[in-house]
Motif scaffolding. Structure first.
Motif, PDB file in Angstrom:
ATOM      1  N   MET A  81      21.357   1.565 -24.129  1.00 48.32           N
ATOM      2  CA  MET A  81      21.327   0.419 -23.208  1.00 48.32           C
ATOM      3  C   MET A  81      21.388   0.875 -21.756  1.00 48.32           C
ATOM      4  O   MET A  81      20.682   0.337 -20.893  1.00 48.32           O
ATOM      5  N   ASN A  82      22.235   1.858 -21.461  1.00 50.87           N
ATOM      6  CA  ASN A  82      22.328   2.372 -20.087  1.00 50.87           C
ATOM      7  C   ASN A  82      21.024   3.025 -19.645  1.00 50.87           C
ATOM      8  O   ASN A  82      20.595   2.859 -18.496  1.00 50.87           O
ATOM      9  N   ILE A  83      20.383   3.768 -20.521  1.00 52.95           N
ATOM     10  CA  ILE A  83      19.124   4.434 -20.167  1.00 52.95           C
ATOM     11  C   ILE A  83      18.017   3.410 -19.942  1.00 52.95           C
ATOM     12  O   ILE A  83      17.235   3.545 -18.988  1.00 52.95           O
ATOM     13  N   THR A  84      17.944   2.372 -20.781  1.00 58.78           N
ATOM     14  CA  THR A  84      16.911   1.346 -20.565  1.00 58.78           C
ATOM     15  C   THR A  84      17.148   0.598 -19.256  1.00 58.78           C
ATOM     16  O   THR A  84      16.193   0.312 -18.523  1.00 58.78           O
ATOM     17  N   ARG A  85      18.397   0.325 -18.951  1.00 57.39           N
ATOM     18  CA  ARG A  85      18.697  -0.359 -17.687  1.00 57.39           C
ATOM     19  C   ARG A  85      18.314   0.494 -16.486  1.00 57.39           C
ATOM     20  O   ARG A  85      17.699   0.011 -15.532  1.00 57.39           O
ATOM     21  N   ASP A  86      18.670   1.787 -16.530  1.00 50.55           N
ATOM     22  CA  ASP A  86      18.321   2.689 -15.425  1.00 50.55           C
ATOM     23  C   ASP A  86      16.814   2.847 -15.278  1.00 50.55           C
ATOM     24  O   ASP A  86      16.281   2.835 -14.158  1.00 50.55           O
ATOM     25  N   THR A  87      16.118   2.984 -16.390  1.00 53.66           N
ATOM     26  CA  THR A  87      14.666   3.143 -16.353  1.00 53.66           C
ATOM     27  C   THR A  87      13.993   1.891 -15.804  1.00 53.66           C
ATOM     28  O   THR A  87      13.085   1.976 -14.964  1.00 53.66           O
ATOM     29  N   ALA A  88      14.425   0.732 -16.248  1.00 59.20           N
ATOM     30  CA  ALA A  88      13.836  -0.523 -15.749  1.00 59.20           C
ATOM     31  C   ALA A  88      14.092  -0.684 -14.256  1.00 59.20           C
ATOM     32  O   ALA A  88      13.215  -1.139 -13.511  1.00 59.20           O
ATOM     33  N   ARG A  89      15.256  -0.294 -13.805  1.00 60.69           N
ATOM     34  CA  ARG A  89      15.561  -0.397 -12.371  1.00 60.69           C
ATOM     35  C   ARG A  89      14.697   0.555 -11.542  1.00 60.69           C
ATOM     36  O   ARG A  89      14.199   0.204 -10.474  1.00 60.69           O
ATOM     37  N   ILE A  90      14.492   1.762 -12.043  1.00 61.40           N
ATOM     38  CA  ILE A  90      13.659   2.737 -11.328  1.00 61.40           C
ATOM     39  C   ILE A  90      12.218   2.240 -11.229  1.00 61.40           C
ATOM     40  O   ILE A  90      11.591   2.334 -10.160  1.00 61.40           O
ATOM     41  N   VAL A  91      11.692   1.681 -12.318  1.00 64.10           N
ATOM     42  CA  VAL A  91      10.316   1.172 -12.297  1.00 64.10           C
ATOM     43  C   VAL A  91      10.224  -0.069 -11.416  1.00 64.10           C
ATOM     44  O   VAL A  91       9.254  -0.241 -10.655  1.00 64.10           O
ATOM     45  N   SER A  92      11.208  -0.945 -11.461  1.00 69.07           N
ATOM     46  CA  SER A  92      11.157  -2.180 -10.665  1.00 69.07           C
ATOM     47  C   SER A  92      11.232  -1.908  -9.167  1.00 69.07           C
ATOM     48  O   SER A  92      10.775  -2.717  -8.366  1.00 69.07           O
ATOM     49  N   ARG A  93      11.756  -0.761  -8.769  1.00 67.85           N
ATOM     50  CA  ARG A  93      11.832  -0.398  -7.346  1.00 67.85           C
ATOM     51  C   ARG A  93      10.645   0.453  -6.911  1.00 67.85           C
ATOM     52  O   ARG A  93      10.650   1.024  -5.827  1.00 67.85           O
ATOM     53  N   HIS A  94       9.630   0.573  -7.774  1.00 70.75           N
ATOM     54  CA  HIS A  94       8.380   1.294  -7.491  1.00 70.75           C
ATOM     55  C   HIS A  94       8.591   2.790  -7.281  1.00 70.75           C
ATOM     56  O   HIS A  94       7.853   3.426  -6.540  1.00 70.75           O
ATOM     57  N   VAL A  95       9.579   3.371  -7.935  1.00 72.27           N
ATOM     58  CA  VAL A  95       9.836   4.804  -7.810  1.00 72.27           C
ATOM     59  C   VAL A  95       9.004   5.582  -8.822  1.00 72.27           C
ATOM     60  O   VAL A  95       8.539   6.683  -8.519  1.00 72.27           O
ATOM     61  N   MET A  96       8.808   5.028 -10.027  1.00 73.01           N
ATOM     62  CA  MET A  96       8.037   5.691 -11.085  1.00 73.01           C
ATOM     63  C   MET A  96       6.987   4.750 -11.646  1.00 73.01           C
ATOM     64  O   MET A  96       7.166   3.535 -11.655  1.00 73.01           O
ATOM     65  N   THR A  97       5.941   5.359 -12.175  1.00 68.12           N
ATOM     66  CA  THR A  97       4.934   4.596 -12.909  1.00 68.12           C
ATOM     67  C   THR A  97       5.460   4.385 -14.334  1.00 68.12           C
ATOM     68  O   THR A  97       6.358   5.099 -14.779  1.00 68.12           O
ATOM     69  N   PRO A  98       4.889   3.438 -15.065  1.00 71.44           N
ATOM     70  CA  PRO A  98       5.348   3.217 -16.445  1.00 71.44           C
ATOM     71  C   PRO A  98       5.209   4.458 -17.341  1.00 71.44           C
ATOM     72  O   PRO A  98       6.079   4.711 -18.174  1.00 71.44           O
ATOM     73  N   ASP A  99       4.140   5.223 -17.163  1.00 71.21           N
ATOM     74  CA  ASP A  99       3.970   6.427 -17.995  1.00 71.21           C
ATOM     75  C   ASP A  99       5.038   7.474 -17.690  1.00 71.21           C
ATOM     76  O   ASP A  99       5.587   8.104 -18.592  1.00 71.21           O
ATOM     77  N   LEU A 100       5.312   7.660 -16.418  1.00 71.01           N
ATOM     78  CA  LEU A 100       6.350   8.615 -16.031  1.00 71.01           C
ATOM     79  C   LEU A 100       7.730   8.129 -16.474  1.00 71.01           C
ATOM     80  O   LEU A 100       8.557   8.925 -16.919  1.00 71.01           O
ATOM     81  N   ALA A 101       7.947   6.822 -16.389  1.00 63.36           N
ATOM     82  CA  ALA A 101       9.229   6.250 -16.806  1.00 63.36           C
ATOM     83  C   ALA A 101       9.419   6.368 -18.318  1.00 63.36           C
ATOM     84  O   ALA A 101      10.539   6.591 -18.794  1.00 63.36           O
ATOM     85  N   LYS A 102       8.336   6.261 -19.071  1.00 66.31           N
ATOM     86  CA  LYS A 102       8.421   6.432 -20.532  1.00 66.31           C
ATOM     87  C   LYS A 102       8.888   7.841 -20.870  1.00 66.31           C
ATOM     88  O   LYS A 102       9.790   8.035 -21.693  1.00 66.31           O
ATOM     89  N   THR A 103       8.308   8.838 -20.227  1.00 62.42           N
ATOM     90  CA  THR A 103       8.721  10.222 -20.445  1.00 62.42           C
ATOM     91  C   THR A 103      10.165  10.439 -20.018  1.00 62.42           C
ATOM     92  O   THR A 103      10.935  11.121 -20.712  1.00 62.42           O
ATOM     93  N   TYR A 104      10.545   9.849 -18.900  1.00 68.04           N
ATOM     94  CA  TYR A 104      11.926   9.953 -18.398  1.00 68.04           C
ATOM     95  C   TYR A 104      12.922   9.382 -19.408  1.00 68.04           C
ATOM     96  O   TYR A 104      13.926  10.017 -19.740  1.00 68.04           O
TER      97      TYR A 104
END
Length: 163
Positions: A81-104
């Motif tokens: 849950m913590n990792i999904t929340r962090d990943t969604a926040r990073i993508v929502s702030r335009h820091v990563m693309t969805p493909d890069l966020a998936k790998t992260y």
């Protein structure tokens, strides 16, 4: 004398004592080697605690093994849950693309025993991150499998931040 100490306290089981039966009096048979009649054997309650313990031991052991299984499974669920929340926040702030966020997310959530799979999508201004892993790797004894199943997953949906 030894037999009287052994059978002391068991009603009607002392050497030479008599009990009444249906057809009159019957003398109990006690042998010098420690043998006793069937009635004395059935009235004797020595060893009953051992039998009761042996009946309860499997349930107690299962409970003791269930506690670490459930605890480690909840820990794994919280981590996902913590990792999904962090990943969604990073993508929502335009820091990563969805493909890069998936790998992260997959890299952060994977363990030696269980690789994690992630999906990251952006749809109509919402970021959705779903992360799943095997539940059996988190529960070492496998007793919680009946309640959880084979997979454990977490999902987070967040809105995109304005640019």
């Amino acid at each position: 004398r030894m037999l009287s100490k052994v059978f002391q306290g068991v009603a009607g089981c002392q050497p030479g004592s008599t009990t009444t039966g249906g057809a009159g009096q019957m003398k109990l048979i006690l042998h010098k080697r420690g043998g006793r009649s069937v009635r004395c054997f059935l009235q004797d309650d020595r060893g009953s605690a051992t039998v009761e313990f042996l009946m309860m031991a499997p349930l107690f052991t299962m409970f003791l093994l269930l506690v670490p299984d459930a605890s480690l499974l909840f820990l794994r669920q919280t981590t996902l849950m913590n990792i999904t929340r962090d990943t969604a926040r990073i993508v929502s702030r335009h820091v990563m693309t969805p493909d890069l966020a998936k790998t992260y997310a997959e890299t952060k959530a994977s363990t030696v025993n269980a690789p994690a799979t992630a999906t990251v999508t952006i749809d109509n201004g919402f970021v959705t991150v779903v992360l799943s892993s095997e539940a059996t790797s988190a529960a070492p004894f496998g007793l919680i499998k009946f309640a959880v199943g084979d997979k454990i997953s977490a999902a987070t949906i967040t809105t995109m931040e304005p640019v």
